[in-house]
Every structure is written in structure tokens, then in C-alpha cells.
Scaffold this active site. Structure first.
Site, mmCIF file in Angstrom:
data_model
loop_
_atom_site.group_PDB
_atom_site.id
_atom_site.type_symbol
_atom_site.label_atom_id
_atom_site.label_comp_id
_atom_site.label_asym_id
_atom_site.label_seq_id
_atom_site.Cartn_x
_atom_site.Cartn_y
_atom_site.Cartn_z
ATOM 1 N N LYS A 97 0.943 4.011 -2.977
ATOM 2 C CA LYS A 97 0.549 5.400 -2.691
ATOM 3 C C LYS A 97 1.708 6.358 -2.962
ATOM 4 C CE LYS A 97 -3.790 5.135 -1.332
ATOM 5 N NZ LYS A 97 -4.838 5.536 -2.285
ATOM 6 N N TYR A 144 0.845 -1.209 0.000
ATOM 7 C CA TYR A 144 0.000 0.000 0.000
ATOM 8 C C TYR A 144 0.876 1.254 0.000
ATOM 9 C CZ TYR A 144 -3.632 3.245 1.790
ATOM 10 O OH TYR A 144 -4.505 4.285 1.973
HETATM 11 N N1 LIG Z 1 -9.962 5.916 5.330
HETATM 12 C C1 LIG Z 1 -8.719 6.274 5.639
HETATM 13 O O1 LIG Z 1 -8.317 6.309 6.816
HETATM 14 C C2 LIG Z 1 -7.757 6.682 4.543
HETATM 15 C C3 LIG Z 1 -6.511 7.216 4.933
HETATM 16 C C4 LIG Z 1 -5.623 7.606 3.937
HETATM 17 C C5 LIG Z 1 -5.961 7.467 2.610
HETATM 18 N N2 LIG Z 1 -7.168 6.933 2.272
HETATM 19 C C6 LIG Z 1 -7.464 6.788 0.848
HETATM 20 O O2 LIG Z 1 -8.669 7.467 0.560
HETATM 21 C C7 LIG Z 1 -9.372 6.790 -0.486
HETATM 22 C C8 LIG Z 1 -10.792 6.473 -0.030
HETATM 23 O O3 LIG Z 1 -10.715 5.734 1.167
HETATM 24 P P1 LIG Z 1 -12.030 5.220 1.940
HETATM 25 O O4 LIG Z 1 -11.554 4.831 3.280
HETATM 26 O O5 LIG Z 1 -13.130 6.178 1.771
HETATM 27 O O6 LIG Z 1 -12.295 3.860 1.078
HETATM 28 P P2 LIG Z 1 -13.531 2.842 1.094
HETATM 29 O O7 LIG Z 1 -14.381 2.992 2.293
HETATM 30 O O8 LIG Z 1 -12.932 1.498 0.824
HETATM 31 O O9 LIG Z 1 -14.396 3.320 -0.178
HETATM 32 C C9 LIG Z 1 -13.863 3.142 -1.437
HETATM 33 C C10 LIG Z 1 -14.874 3.559 -2.479
HETATM 34 O O10 LIG Z 1 -14.327 3.176 -3.744
HETATM 35 C C11 LIG Z 1 -15.136 2.167 -4.368
HETATM 36 N N3 LIG Z 1 -14.214 1.232 -5.000
HETATM 37 C C12 LIG Z 1 -13.356 0.380 -4.410
HETATM 38 N N4 LIG Z 1 -12.664 -0.277 -5.334
HETATM 39 C C13 LIG Z 1 -13.073 0.186 -6.537
HETATM 40 C C14 LIG Z 1 -12.709 -0.083 -7.885
HETATM 41 N N5 LIG Z 1 -11.773 -0.998 -8.187
HETATM 42 N N6 LIG Z 1 -13.333 0.585 -8.879
HETATM 43 C C15 LIG Z 1 -14.309 1.506 -8.599
HETATM 44 N N7 LIG Z 1 -14.677 1.794 -7.350
HETATM 45 C C16 LIG Z 1 -14.066 1.152 -6.324
HETATM 46 C C17 LIG Z 1 -15.956 1.556 -3.231
HETATM 47 O O11 LIG Z 1 -17.183 0.975 -3.674
HETATM 48 P P3 LIG Z 1 -17.226 -0.561 -4.204
HETATM 49 O O12 LIG Z 1 -16.551 -1.386 -3.171
HETATM 50 O O13 LIG Z 1 -18.689 -0.857 -4.386
HETATM 51 O O14 LIG Z 1 -16.491 -0.573 -5.507
HETATM 52 C C18 LIG Z 1 -16.199 2.811 -2.387
HETATM 53 O O15 LIG Z 1 -17.204 3.599 -2.978
HETATM 54 C C19 LIG Z 1 -8.533 5.559 -0.825
HETATM 55 O O16 LIG Z 1 -7.686 5.845 -1.895
HETATM 56 C C20 LIG Z 1 -7.722 5.346 0.443
HETATM 57 O O17 LIG Z 1 -6.519 4.653 0.195
HETATM 58 C C21 LIG Z 1 -8.079 6.546 3.198
#
Ligand SMILES: NC(=O)c1ccc[n+]([C@@H]2O[C@H](COP(=O)([O-])OP(=O)(O)OC[C@H]3O[C@@H](n4cnc5c(N)ncnc54)[C@H](OP(=O)(O)O)[C@@H]3O)[C@@H](O)[C@H]2O)c1
Length: 257
Positions: free
Chosen positions: A161, A157
Site C-alpha cells: 500500500k 500489505y
Molecule cells: N475494508 C477496509 O477496512 C479497508 C481499509 C483500508 C483500505 N481498504 C482497501 O480498500 C479496497 C477495497 O476493500 P474492501 O474491503 O471493499 O475489499 P473486498 O471486500 O475484499 O472487495 C474487493 C473487491 O475486489 C474484487 N477483487 C478482489 N481481488 C480481485 C482481483 N484480483 N481482480 C479483480 N477483482 C478483485 C472482489 O471480488 P472477487 O473476489 O469476486 O474478485 C470485490 O469485488 C482494497 O484495496 C483495500 O485494501 C479497505
């Protein structure tokens, strides 16, 4: 501050929950037209129904599409192009930090994480740039502080990133002055059903201690706080910002330097 996002045409990958859904809502609140995709058709349909109730006068396009699949993403951009001709703002948000604790993951896992966190962004960027008449615009990649520092996040990861920073900087340099390209690097973001919620369900005391001891602000960030930053960066108010990576982590990484 007026961000002047009214009637801008925006695409967000991964918009059905978490940070992506907060982005969709925040752009709609500003009066933008929003297209988003995620993989699960039922989820896409139910989010679209809810959004249409909340924002009856907005144009919202929703697609069930896998951003790791170049053909699927090509189809999404082709449909957007037929409808809107062009896009002003694209946010590549798809990504997932769930992996294994091995120092170096098995090839199959490493590739899966790479596809999810890097290839998805590459596909979205390529289609955006190939859109006909695409002469202006702004592109934002949602990376992570895990790409900046090695503090225990999964290696695959962190590597994927980190690669987003290189993609973003190279594109920023090569596409200026017409298209601005930036990265956002969030720290720990909590929302119900998210990856941190899963960890809290398993061991709430450990996670509380972890957050209090590693994050100077002593709390999680919210998806809406990330969305506020992305909206600013994608607006004309950020017109001199390109090739930047903006950290939003409650101070978690300040102690690392
Ligand atoms: N949450 C954190 O603490 C955090 C911290 C740092 C960075 N981030 C980054 O922020 C971003 C969003 O994080 P999040 O926590 O909101 O993620 P999440 O809860 O896993 O949501 C991801 C979203 O993307 C969709 N998705 C996943 N895989 C996909 C694919 N291959 N094609 C199209 N859609 C897809 C999911 O829906 P489906 O599963 O239905 O496709 C969902 O709508 C990510 O890049 C993550 O690495 C998050």
C-alpha cells in the site's frame, strides 16, 4: 455541490462488493456510465442484474477479470475502448489486507499480497494510460492508512500500500497537467461480509474495544463515506488536487505524529 459527473465514463476495479460496489453505485447515482470488474463471474452477473434494476437508464459494463493478470485487464480495457473509446475516471480499488502475522511473510505470501495490492493497480494504470486518445482524465488508487504507518497491519500489505503512494506521486508529476492522479487512504471500513465483519464474528468484544481505543470517532467508516471522497477527488471540483494522498480514517492516524 454539483460534481458534474453526469455522462462521465468511469472504470472501477473490484466493483462487486464493499468499497468498490459503493463506488459503482455512487457514480451511477451521479449519472455516470460505469464499467467494473471482479473475478467471480456469478457475482459479476448478479451485481449487474441488480444494478440494471436500480439504474435502468444507465450504461453499465461488467467484466469477470482478475486485475493481477495483465492479459485479463488488457482485455477489459480493449472492450471498454471498443465501446466508449476513452475513459474519464479510473479507480484502482482491488486489494486485500488478509495475510499472516509474521514480521516478514514467506516469499510466496509476500508476492501474493504484492500482486493483489500493487500489481493490480499497476496493470490498471498501464492500460488506462495506453488507451488510445487518452489525453485527459483522473486516476485514483485506493491505498490504506496501513501504507502510511506501521500500527500492526501485516507487513506485506503495508509495504504494497505504501508503494501505491510512490506510484501515484510519480504519475501525478509526470502526467500533469492532463491527468490528475491521487491516492485515498481509508482506515477501518465496515460492511456486511467484509474483512472487519469476519473479525467481529470471531471476537466482537475485542474489535469493539480496539475501535473505541484507536479511532477518535469511535466507529468504523462506511463504504459510502469512502465513495463520497473518491467522487469529489475525481470531479472537476478537485481540479487543483494531484499527487495527494487523502486520509479518511475517523482520526485514527492523527495521534501518530
Ligand atoms: N475494508 C477496509 O477496512 C479497508 C481499509 C483500508 C483500505 N481498504 C482497501 O480498500 C479496497 C477495497 O476493500 P474492501 O474491503 O471493499 O475489499 P473486498 O471486500 O475484499 O472487495 C474487493 C473487491 O475486489 C474484487 N477483487 C478482489 N481481488 C480481485 C482481483 N484480483 N481482480 C479483480 N477483482 C478483485 C472482489 O471480488 P472477487 O473476489 O469476486 O474478485 C470485490 O469485488 C482494497 O484495496 C483495500 O485494501 C479497505
Amino acid at each position: 455541490m454539483n460534481l458534474n459527473l453526469k455522462d462521465k465514463k468511469v472504470f472501477i476495479s473490484g466493483g462487486s462488493r464493499g468499497i468498490g460496489l459503493a463506488l459503482v453505485r455512487s457514480f451511477l447515482v451521479e449519472g455516470a456510465h460505469v464499467a467494473f470488474c471482479s473475478r467471480n463471474q456469478e457475482m459479476v452477473d448478479s451485481v449487474l442484474t441488480e444494478l440494471k434494476r436500480e439504474f435502468p437508464s444507465s450504461t453499465i459494463l461488467a467484466f469477470a477479470s482478475d486485475a493481477t493478470d495483465p492479459i485479463s485487464i488488457k482485455g477489459v480495457f480493449s472492450a471498454i475502448s471498443d465501446r466508449w473509446n476513452t475513459l474519464d475516471i479510473v479507480v484502482s480499488n482491488v486489494g486485500d489486507g488478509r495475510s499472516t502475522p509474521d514480521p516478514l511473510q514467506l516469499e510466496s505470501q509476500f508476492n501474493k499480497t504484492w500482486q493483489m495490492n500493487f500489481t493490480s493497480a499497476e496493470n490498471v494504470a498501464r492500460e488506462f494510460l495506453q488507451m488510445s486518445h487518452q489525453e485527459q482524465g483522473t486516476l485514483i488508487f485506493i491505498s490504506s492508512i496501513a501504507g502510511l504507518e506501521a500500527f500492526g497491519a501485516p507487513t506485506d500489505y503495508s509495504v504494497a500500500k505504501a508503494a501505491l503512494f510512490a506510484l501515484s506521486k510519480n504519475l501525478a508529476r509526470k502526467l500533469a497537467p492532463n491527468i490528475r492522479v491521487n491516492c485515498v487512504a481509508p482506515g477501518n471500513v465496515y460492511f456486511p461480509g467484509g474483512s472487519w465483519d469476519e473479525k467481529i464474528q470471531k471476537d466482537p468484544d475485542r474489535i469493539q474495544k480496539l475501535i473505541e481505543s484507536t479511532v477518535p470517532m469511535k466507529r468504523f467508516g462506511s463504504p459510502e463515506e469512502i465513495a463520497d471522497l473518491v467522487l469529489f477527488l475525481s470531479s472537476e471540483r478537485a481540479s487543483f488536487i494531484t499527487g495527494s494522498c487523502v486520509v479518511i480514517d475517523g482520526g485514527q492516524t492523527v495521534g501518530f505524529h
